[in-house]
Design a protein around this motif. Structure first.
Motif, short mmCIF file in Angstrom:
data_model
loop_
_atom_site.label_atom_id
_atom_site.label_comp_id
_atom_site.label_asym_id
_atom_site.label_seq_id
_atom_site.Cartn_x
_atom_site.Cartn_y
_atom_site.Cartn_z
N PHE A 193 0.80 -1.22 0.00
CA PHE A 193 0.00 0.00 0.00
C PHE A 193 0.84 1.27 0.00
CE2 PHE A 193 -3.29 -2.91 1.82
CZ PHE A 193 -4.14 -2.82 0.74
N LEU A 194 2.11 1.14 0.33
CA LEU A 194 2.91 2.36 0.47
C LEU A 194 4.02 2.50 -0.58
CD1 LEU A 194 3.07 2.25 4.35
CD2 LEU A 194 1.76 3.84 2.97
N VAL A 195 4.05 1.56 -1.53
CA VAL A 195 5.08 1.62 -2.56
C VAL A 195 4.93 2.89 -3.41
CG1 VAL A 195 3.90 0.26 -4.35
CG2 VAL A 195 6.37 0.20 -4.21
N PHE A 196 3.71 3.41 -3.45
CA PHE A 196 3.45 4.64 -4.23
C PHE A 196 4.21 5.84 -3.67
CE2 PHE A 196 -0.33 2.00 -4.09
CZ PHE A 196 -0.30 1.55 -5.40
N ALA A 197 4.47 5.79 -2.37
CA ALA A 197 5.21 6.89 -1.74
C ALA A 197 6.60 7.00 -2.34
CB ALA A 197 5.31 6.66 -0.24
N LEU A 198 7.16 5.87 -2.77
CA LEU A 198 8.49 5.90 -3.39
C LEU A 198 8.40 6.13 -4.90
CD1 LEU A 198 10.77 3.16 -1.80
CD2 LEU A 198 10.93 5.63 -1.60
N LEU A 199 7.24 5.80 -5.47
CA LEU A 199 7.08 5.95 -6.92
C LEU A 199 6.76 7.40 -7.31
CD1 LEU A 199 4.96 2.99 -8.33
CD2 LEU A 199 7.21 3.68 -9.08
N TYR A 200 5.83 8.01 -6.58
CA TYR A 200 5.30 9.30 -7.03
C TYR A 200 5.77 10.51 -6.21
CZ TYR A 200 2.31 5.96 -9.39
OH TYR A 200 1.86 4.91 -10.13
N ASN A 201 6.00 10.33 -4.90
CA ASN A 201 6.43 11.49 -4.10
C ASN A 201 7.77 12.08 -4.57
OD1 ASN A 201 4.15 11.38 -2.62
ND2 ASN A 201 5.06 10.65 -0.73
N PRO A 202 8.79 11.23 -4.85
CA PRO A 202 10.07 11.82 -5.28
C PRO A 202 9.95 12.62 -6.58
CG PRO A 202 10.40 9.57 -4.60
CD PRO A 202 8.93 9.77 -4.64
N VAL A 203 9.19 12.11 -7.55
CA VAL A 203 9.07 12.85 -8.81
C VAL A 203 8.25 14.13 -8.60
CG1 VAL A 203 7.09 11.53 -9.76
CG2 VAL A 203 8.59 12.73 -11.29
N MET A 215 17.52 17.02 -14.81
CA MET A 215 17.66 17.30 -13.38
C MET A 215 16.51 16.67 -12.61
SD MET A 215 20.32 18.64 -12.27
CE MET A 215 19.86 19.24 -10.64
N GLN A 216 15.31 16.71 -13.23
CA GLN A 216 14.14 16.08 -12.58
C GLN A 216 14.38 14.58 -12.39
OE1 GLN A 216 10.91 17.13 -15.18
NE2 GLN A 216 10.66 19.15 -14.28
N LEU A 217 14.94 13.94 -13.43
CA LEU A 217 15.23 12.51 -13.33
C LEU A 217 16.24 12.25 -12.22
CD1 LEU A 217 15.19 9.57 -14.36
CD2 LEU A 217 16.84 10.24 -16.09
N PHE A 218 17.31 13.05 -12.23
CA PHE A 218 18.38 12.88 -11.24
C PHE A 218 17.83 13.11 -9.83
CE2 PHE A 218 21.59 15.01 -8.59
CZ PHE A 218 22.50 13.98 -8.46
N LEU A 219 17.08 14.21 -9.67
CA LEU A 219 16.53 14.54 -8.34
C LEU A 219 15.52 13.50 -7.88
CD1 LEU A 219 15.91 18.39 -8.13
CD2 LEU A 219 17.25 16.98 -6.58
N SER A 220 14.67 13.06 -8.81
CA SER A 220 13.64 12.08 -8.45
C SER A 220 14.28 10.80 -7.93
CB SER A 220 12.77 11.80 -9.67
OG SER A 220 11.77 10.89 -9.35
#
Lengths: 281, 234
Positions: A193-203, A215-220
């Motif tokens: 249920f929380l894998v989305f936090a790693l998928l979408y929050n960083p981007v 830079m977005q790719l690198f930062l994400s």
């Protein structure tokens, strides 16, 4: 215990990095709802693994890859109502996951086997899984580098890329395939249920901080790695559930990024007002 | 009619509908365009002009009738090979201010379908990009991010990308929509000269016919999803 923690920390950095990177691509390619369905298919697979006595990672991978391929195929056939199809797969997968958990012999939701699937577990990382993560990272990086021009063309304008003869469907499938594999592997750490936090929050945080695609790719990917590793250390130190702690850290980073963007935006507007204010020519 | 070898586009009694719609967007269209011709498609909003262009490229598939591009059925998997010989300028080309791809990169990306893994552009291809940019008067924009350009400048960039690829067929959807008078004249001249010199084909969708009408070999007028007048065989 330190050995287990080091292993988990390495896995957290790799998972966070991969999730952040794949999150960037699925967001830019506008297939976020698809990856959402793939993630829930992985959860259904992992849950079924529990009652069928399979390793949840492998059953999750089978389900995630199958759903990615099915969704990718459906998406080549229909252009409208795609979100509805992925939402149908999402609800069916969630139902399978909950039924599987209900039917398993586990009485308490906090037991280790269920925790791996639902909430994530620090103890779930093994050397074997770590090696698989490294291999996936190498394969994903090779794919991105080998097809950089093709992928960039799709990131810029999918329709134009397709009209110019690019195999857009194959690349979408490849991206969903990688999303499926990466989600399945990250599931042990964060839970389904929380894998989305790693998928979408960083981007989402990366989008607040920079406008440049690379830079977005690198930062994400960096923020993904930071979220996962910090969350893991905090959960170990405070004895909190690992998946939930990672989700809280990544959400905090997103909030900070948003506040930073708002503050810089306000400062920029104030500066512009001063330049164009009374007395200015 | 049997398809001819020189046919770039051949639509035979084509009907197209968008999924979820109970009304066809295009009805019973017959169209044939051969090499070296410039066809202008005009008509009011909602006439089906963009649908026609996208059907020619195989981006939309007919539910009745047959559509061929370079003799390849648009339903066939080989359609990608036919599309590699085409360039497309979409109607909705404007990118938001945060889009950071530079003009150079965007035009280079037009060569992506010709490239295998790890392959980048040749010196000759980069020289061609420079030449096309000069032709369209935008050589000074080369390193600017696309999002920082005006609508007219962005439109010239996508037209430059289309021409850089040396296509055998050009599909331009409202290519003058954001251009000023001088820009319209220049683009019309450049496109028509390209068609003449290279023996290429251009299908141009435009509700504003003035800039290009004198160069057109055929003009087709559409309304309500049908061709209402003009020469369907060019």
């Amino acid at each position: 215990m330190l050995e287990i923690l080091a292993l988990a920390l390495l896995a957290a950095v790799l998972s966070g990095n991969l999730c952040g990177a794949v999150g960037f691509y699925v967001q830019r390619l506008k297939i976020t709802t698809l990856s959402f369905s793939v993630a829930h298919a992985a959860l259904a697979g992992a849950s079924l693994g529990l009652i069928l006595n399979f390793d949840p990672v492998y059953s999750a991978m089978v389900f995630a890859i199958s759903s990615a391929l099915i969704l990718g195929f459906i998406f080549t056939k229909i252009k409208y109502g795609r979100e509805l199809v992925s939402m149908a797969i999402f609800s069916a997968s969630s139902a399978i996951a909950l039924f599987a958990i209900y039917m398993s012999n586990v009485r308490v939701l906090a037991t280790a086997s269920i925790a791996v699937v639902l909430w994530g577990s620090l103890l779930a990382v093994t050397v074997q899984k770590l090696i698989i993560l490294v291999l996936v990272l190498i394969l994903f990086a090779l794919y991105i580098l080998a097809y950089r021009m093709h992928i960039d063309s799709m990131l810029y304008d999918v329709k134009m890329a397709e009209a110019e003869g690019l195999n857009v469907q194959a690349h979408m499938l490849a991206m969903l395939f990688f999303a499926g594999v990466i989600i399945s592997l990250s599931l042990r750490l964060t839970g389904g249920f929380l894998v989305f936090a790693l998928l979408y929050n960083p981007v989402a945080a990366a989008l607040q901080l920079t406008r440049k695609a690379y830079m977005q790719l690198f930062l994400s990917s960096t923020l993904g790695a930071v979220s996962a590793s910090t969350g893991l250390v905090v959960s170990y130190a405070l004895d909190w559930p690992v998946g939930a702690t990672i989700a809280i850290v990544s959400s905090t980073i997103l909030l900070l990024a948003y506040l930073f963007k708002t503050a810089t935006e306000m400062a920029r507007k104030r500066k512009l007002r001063n330049v164009g204010g009374p007395g200015a020519i | 009619m049997l398809p001819l070898e020189s046919d770039i586009v051949n639509l035979e009694r084509v009907w197209v509908a968008y999924s979820g719609s109970d009304k066809p967007a295009m009805r019973n269209i017959n169209l044939r365009v051969s090499a070296g011709k410039l066809m202008l498609i005009t008509g009011p909003n909602g006439a089906g002009k963009t649908t026609l262009l996208e059907t020619c490229l195989g981006l939309l598939k007919p539910y009745r009738g047959r559509a061929y591009l370079f003799g390849v059925d648009t339903r066939s998997w080989r359609i990608r090979e036919a599309r590699k010989m085409c360039s497309f300028v979409p109607q909705d080309f404007i990118k938001p201010p945060f889009e950071a791809y530079t003009v150079r990169r965007i035009i280079q990306l037009g060569f992506a379908p010709y490239k295998s893994i790890f392959e980048s552009l040749t010196e000759k291809e980069n020289e061609r990009i420079q030449w096309v940019l000069e032709l369209l008067g935008i050589e000074d924009l080369l390193d600017r991010p696309i999002g920082t350009l005006s609508g007219g400048q962005q439109q010239r960039v996508v037209i430059a990308r289309a021409l850089s690829r040396k296509p055998r067929a050009l599909y331009l959807d409202e290519p003058f929509s954001s251009l000023d008078r001088e820009g319209r004249k220049l683009v019309s001249k450049v496109v028509s000269e390209y068609v003449k010199k290279k023996g290429a084909t251009a299908i141009i969708v435009s509700h504003d016919v003035n800039p290009i009408i004198k160069y057109a070999d055929a003009i087709v007028r559409m309304d309500n999803g049908e061709i209402i007048s003009g020469d369907c065989y060019a």
